[in-house]
Design a protein around this motif. Structure first.
Motif, PDB file in Angstrom:
ATOM      1  N   ASN A 144       0.831  -1.204   0.000  1.00 16.10           N
ATOM      2  CA  ASN A 144       0.000   0.000   0.000  1.00 16.10           C
ATOM      3  C   ASN A 144       0.867   1.256   0.000  1.00 16.10           C
ATOM      4  O   ASN A 144       1.984   1.269   0.540  1.00 16.10           O
ATOM      5  CB  ASN A 144      -0.917   0.014   1.214  1.00 16.10           C
ATOM      6  CG  ASN A 144      -2.018  -1.034   1.121  1.00 16.10           C
ATOM      7  OD1 ASN A 144      -2.015  -1.877   0.234  1.00 16.10           O
ATOM      8  ND2 ASN A 144      -2.953  -0.986   2.045  1.00 16.10           N
ATOM      9  N   SER A 151      -4.165   5.057   3.607  1.00 16.65           N
ATOM     10  CA  SER A 151      -3.544   3.914   2.927  1.00 16.65           C
ATOM     11  C   SER A 151      -4.265   3.622   1.626  1.00 16.65           C
ATOM     12  O   SER A 151      -5.485   3.445   1.605  1.00 16.65           O
ATOM     13  CB  SER A 151      -3.588   2.684   3.845  1.00 16.65           C
ATOM     14  OG  SER A 151      -2.977   1.580   3.227  1.00 16.65           O
ATOM     15  N   TYR A 152      -3.502   3.564   0.534  1.00 17.95           N
ATOM     16  CA  TYR A 152      -4.055   3.314  -0.794  1.00 17.95           C
ATOM     17  C   TYR A 152      -3.567   1.961  -1.309  1.00 17.95           C
ATOM     18  O   TYR A 152      -2.378   1.796  -1.601  1.00 17.95           O
ATOM     19  CB  TYR A 152      -3.628   4.410  -1.768  1.00 17.95           C
ATOM     20  CG  TYR A 152      -4.155   5.790  -1.417  1.00 17.95           C
ATOM     21  CD1 TYR A 152      -5.357   6.245  -1.940  1.00 17.95           C
ATOM     22  CD2 TYR A 152      -3.441   6.625  -0.560  1.00 17.95           C
ATOM     23  CE1 TYR A 152      -5.850   7.505  -1.623  1.00 17.95           C
ATOM     24  CE2 TYR A 152      -3.915   7.890  -0.231  1.00 17.95           C
ATOM     25  CZ  TYR A 152      -5.123   8.319  -0.774  1.00 17.95           C
ATOM     26  OH  TYR A 152      -5.602   9.574  -0.459  1.00 17.95           O
ATOM     27  N   PRO A 153      -4.453   0.964  -1.418  1.00 15.72           N
ATOM     28  CA  PRO A 153      -4.041  -0.333  -1.968  1.00 15.72           C
ATOM     29  C   PRO A 153      -3.582  -0.177  -3.419  1.00 15.72           C
ATOM     30  O   PRO A 153      -3.943   0.801  -4.096  1.00 15.72           O
ATOM     31  CB  PRO A 153      -5.320  -1.175  -1.889  1.00 15.72           C
ATOM     32  CG  PRO A 153      -6.217  -0.445  -0.940  1.00 15.72           C
ATOM     33  CD  PRO A 153      -5.877   0.997  -1.052  1.00 15.72           C
ATOM     34  N   HIS A 174      -2.510   2.879  -7.577  1.00 20.94           N
ATOM     35  CA  HIS A 174      -3.055   2.857  -6.220  1.00 20.94           C
ATOM     36  C   HIS A 174      -4.401   3.561  -6.226  1.00 20.94           C
ATOM     37  O   HIS A 174      -4.555   4.624  -6.833  1.00 20.94           O
ATOM     38  CB  HIS A 174      -2.093   3.528  -5.239  1.00 20.94           C
ATOM     39  CG  HIS A 174      -0.832   2.752  -5.024  1.00 20.94           C
ATOM     40  ND1 HIS A 174      -0.692   1.846  -3.993  1.00 20.94           N
ATOM     41  CD2 HIS A 174       0.325   2.709  -5.727  1.00 20.94           C
ATOM     42  CE1 HIS A 174       0.522   1.298  -4.056  1.00 20.94           C
ATOM     43  NE2 HIS A 174       1.158   1.806  -5.101  1.00 20.94           N
ATOM     44  N   PRO A 177      -9.587   3.146  -1.285  1.00 16.04           N
ATOM     45  CA  PRO A 177     -10.216   1.891  -0.841  1.00 16.04           C
ATOM     46  C   PRO A 177     -11.725   2.006  -0.667  1.00 16.04           C
ATOM     47  O   PRO A 177     -12.408   0.982  -0.628  1.00 16.04           O
ATOM     48  CB  PRO A 177      -9.528   1.598   0.490  1.00 16.04           C
ATOM     49  CG  PRO A 177      -9.046   2.928   0.977  1.00 16.04           C
ATOM     50  CD  PRO A 177      -8.690   3.709  -0.255  1.00 16.04           C
TER      51      PRO A 177
END
Length: 268
Positions: A144, A151-153, A174, A177
């Motif tokens: 991430n 937090s960016y997957p 990214h 979410p």
């Protein structure tokens, strides 16, 4: 092709969900049906495509046009989405790809860049995330990305050997979410050296607009970085007068004009 059974279950539940008006949201159900039932893409990428209008909708489009403001002038970029022929026009020069050769028309000698590298560069940044549905792509996992505590997957993208001008380039998409809209793009550049790079540059995508039922960037911003630590914003690029058409231009539009020259790839 893989069948996504969980998505079908989700689709059945979603299609029965009541909206605030008391009616089922049939339009969203249709998008899910067209885009999730069968897919060769990772589940997360499917959802990103849907958040931007759907890959099935995108494949109906034939031509993308936008203006790219520069210092004191404007470039108009036109790309055929099927053949990837393209043409860039400015007041003093033009360049493009006619399906076989990259060409440059520059009688004034004002163009200082590398046409082979530049002719489709901004198109690939602008047409994200849909260009990540191209053939020859290898999808993988990545850690991430953290920015301002969020937090960016992500999804990693690499290419089969022989795909494109720089098959050793890598991309890292990214997404948010909650919304699954694209939020960041990391990318490496290996064009001239041909050697794989571990220097990942970062672009933020947070200004979107709807064009012919597709969500495209209004602007994007390059950021300073140290590895995956994102720092301050550096350079914003704006896009104007966007057209996404379902009607192709004739091949002659992309042809090399009389008086232009074929451009070969530069080497370091």
């Amino acid at each position: 092709m893989r069948i996504i059974f969980l998505s079908l279950i989700f689709l059945g539940l979603f299609s029965c969900k009541e909206s605030s008006t008391g009616k089922a949201d049939k339009n969203n159900s249709k998008v899910l049906l067209e885009n999730i039932i069968q897919s060769k893409y990772p589940d997360a990428l499917d959802r990103v495509f849907i958040a931007h209008g759907g890959i099935q909708n995108w494949t109906k489009k034939k031509v993308l046009v936008y203006d790219l403001p520069k210092a004191g002038y404007t470039e108009t970029h036109t790309t055929d989405l099927k053949t990837r022929m393209d043409r860039i026009v400015s007041p003093d020069y033009s360049l493009g790809f006619d399906g076989k050769h990259v060409w440059l028309m520059d009688k004034s000698g004002s163009y200082k860049g590398d046409p082979v590298f530049y002719h489709n560069l901004m198109f690939y940044f602008y047409a994200m995330p849909f260009v990540l549905a191209d053939e020859g792509i290898i999808y993988g996992e990545t850690t991430n990305l953290i920015f301002e505590g969020k937090s960016y997957p992500g999804i990693s993208i690499s290419y089969d050997s022989g795909v494109g001008t720089s098959p050793k380039d890598e991309y890292f998409l990214h997404y948010d979410p909650q919304t699954y809209q694209m939020a960041w793009l990391g990318y490496t550049v290996t064009y001239r050296s041909g050697e794989k790079s571990d220097n990942v540059k970062w672009i933020r995508y947070d200004h979107w607009m709807e064009v012919n039922n597709i969500i495209l960037p209004k602007a994007m911003t390059w950021y300073a970085y140290e590895g995956k630590v994102i720092k301050e914003a550096k350079k914003a690029v704006q896009f104007d007068n966007i057209i996404l058409s379902e009607t192709s231009k004739p091949d002659a539009y992309y042809a090399m004009p009389v008086g232009s020259k074929i451009v070969e790839r530069k080497q370091d």
